[in-house]
Scaffold this active site. Structure first.
Site, PDB file in Angstrom:
ATOM      1  N   HIS A 105      36.138  49.254  27.575  1.00  0.00           N
ATOM      2  CA  HIS A 105      35.725  50.063  26.428  1.00  0.00           C
ATOM      3  C   HIS A 105      36.698  51.210  26.189  1.00  0.00           C
ATOM      4  O   HIS A 105      37.109  51.464  25.045  1.00  0.00           O
ATOM      5  CB  HIS A 105      34.325  50.612  26.658  1.00  0.00           C
ATOM      6  CG  HIS A 105      33.852  51.526  25.580  1.00  0.00           C
ATOM      7  ND1 HIS A 105      33.231  51.080  24.430  1.00  0.00           N
ATOM      8  CD2 HIS A 105      33.921  52.889  25.457  1.00  0.00           C
ATOM      9  CE1 HIS A 105      32.940  52.110  23.663  1.00  0.00           C
ATOM     10  NE2 HIS A 105      33.347  53.221  24.264  1.00  0.00           N
ATOM     11  N   GLU A 106      37.075  51.908  27.249  1.00  0.00           N
ATOM     12  CA  GLU A 106      38.004  53.025  27.087  1.00  0.00           C
ATOM     13  C   GLU A 106      39.375  52.536  26.629  1.00  0.00           C
ATOM     14  O   GLU A 106      40.055  53.214  25.850  1.00  0.00           O
ATOM     15  CB  GLU A 106      38.122  53.810  28.394  1.00  0.00           C
ATOM     16  CG  GLU A 106      36.819  54.444  28.854  1.00  0.00           C
ATOM     17  CD  GLU A 106      36.146  55.280  27.770  1.00  0.00           C
ATOM     18  OE1 GLU A 106      36.849  55.866  26.928  1.00  0.00           O
ATOM     19  OE2 GLU A 106      34.903  55.322  27.764  1.00  0.00           O
ATOM     20  N   HIS A 109      39.528  52.256  22.953  1.00  0.00           N
ATOM     21  CA  HIS A 109      39.918  53.484  22.254  1.00  0.00           C
ATOM     22  C   HIS A 109      41.438  53.645  22.243  1.00  0.00           C
ATOM     23  O   HIS A 109      42.009  54.094  21.244  1.00  0.00           O
ATOM     24  CB  HIS A 109      39.277  54.693  22.932  1.00  0.00           C
ATOM     25  CG  HIS A 109      37.799  54.804  22.710  1.00  0.00           C
ATOM     26  ND1 HIS A 109      37.240  54.743  21.450  1.00  0.00           N
ATOM     27  CD2 HIS A 109      36.773  54.982  23.575  1.00  0.00           C
ATOM     28  CE1 HIS A 109      35.923  54.879  21.552  1.00  0.00           C
ATOM     29  NE2 HIS A 109      35.619  55.017  22.828  1.00  0.00           N
ATOM     30  N   HIS A 113      43.878  53.886  18.948  1.00  0.00           N
ATOM     31  CA  HIS A 113      44.903  54.912  18.747  1.00  0.00           C
ATOM     32  C   HIS A 113      46.251  54.263  18.433  1.00  0.00           C
ATOM     33  O   HIS A 113      46.974  54.720  17.541  1.00  0.00           O
ATOM     34  CB  HIS A 113      45.012  55.780  20.005  1.00  0.00           C
ATOM     35  CG  HIS A 113      45.909  56.958  19.849  1.00  0.00           C
ATOM     36  ND1 HIS A 113      46.559  57.539  20.908  1.00  0.00           N
ATOM     37  CD2 HIS A 113      46.281  57.680  18.754  1.00  0.00           C
ATOM     38  CE1 HIS A 113      47.271  58.560  20.492  1.00  0.00           C
ATOM     39  NE2 HIS A 113      47.121  58.663  19.184  1.00  0.00           N
TER      40      HIS A 113
END
Length: 234
Positions: A105-106, A109, A113
């Site tokens: 999940h991270e 991100h 980006h």
């Protein structure tokens, strides 16, 4: 409650606060119980959270993002300013299905980006004003109630609305990161088909905490509007 010569008057808008607290508590409890359940299930791949992050970022062609451990539980996050994926002690070196999901999940991100995902850019841009609104809204609003100044009441509502806006923009960012995570876990073969069900449950539970936070904030905003309207009638 409000003081009156013969006693106290119960503020009915407290009901909105109670509803918001209950919603947040339910979402938080479900998240913790789901994470706890799948933290005890070892992934078939045997990869740790850190190794999962490395493989996913490499698969996405991203090599300039650092993966570091961070203290705490469920304190995982991605910092676009330093291009750093920080994984908690329950995730970084652990091989559970839950750890793999959170790491993925991270990384979602980080991929957002890298591809210049618009909602993430919007969220990052409004962080300063959202923080300002969150810290100053209630003091200013309470000052407006005390001194019966409509201008301060409206300013407090506007400032709190900025915090609500931040949480609203956060929803697509978080849901998209989870969606990317599920696709990457499947395409890279990090989780088996059977494990994907557990992964979906973990990520769904996590996403619902953001929905609950938004619902709670909207209820608080509604309470401010009602209180301001009541003071106008007074």
């Amino acid at each position: 409650m409000y003081g009156y010569p013969y006693g106290f008057y119960f503020d009915p808008t407290y009901i909105l606060l109670i509803i918001g607290l209950v919603i947040s508590l339910i979402a938080s409890t479900r998240m913790k119980s789901t994470f706890s359940k799948y933290r005890r299930v070892r992934s078939d791949s045997g990869l740790t959270g850190a190794q999962t992050a490395e493989r996913i970022l490499a698969a996405a062609g991203i090599y300039d993002v650092k993966i570091v451990p961070v203290q705490g539980s469920l304190t995982d996050h991605y910092d676009p300013r330093t291009k750093t994926v920080s994984l908690s002690q329950d995730v970084y070196g652990q091989t559970s299905v839950a750890s793999v999901c959170v790491a993925a999940h991270e990384c979602g991100h980080a991929i957002q980006h890298a591809v210049n995902y618009a909602p993430l850019n919007i969220r990052s841009a409004i962080v300063p004003v959202a923080n300002l609104g969150s810290s100053l809204s209630w003091p200013i609003f309470l000052a407006g109630l005390i001194f019966s100044m409509r201008s301060l009441l409206m300013l407090g509502i506007v400032l709190f609305s900025l915090a609500v806006l931040f949480q609203l923009v956060t929803l697509p960012v978080e849901f998209n990161a989870s969606s990317r995570a599920l696709r990457l876990l499947e395409s890279t073969g990090i989780l088996s088909t059977e494990e994907n069900l557990g992964a979906r449950r973990v990520l769904t539970a996590a996403a619902l905490t953001y929905v609950a936070a938004l619902a709670s904030s909207i209820l608080q905003l509604l309470r401010l509007i009602i209180l301001a309207g009541g003071r106008d009638r007074d």
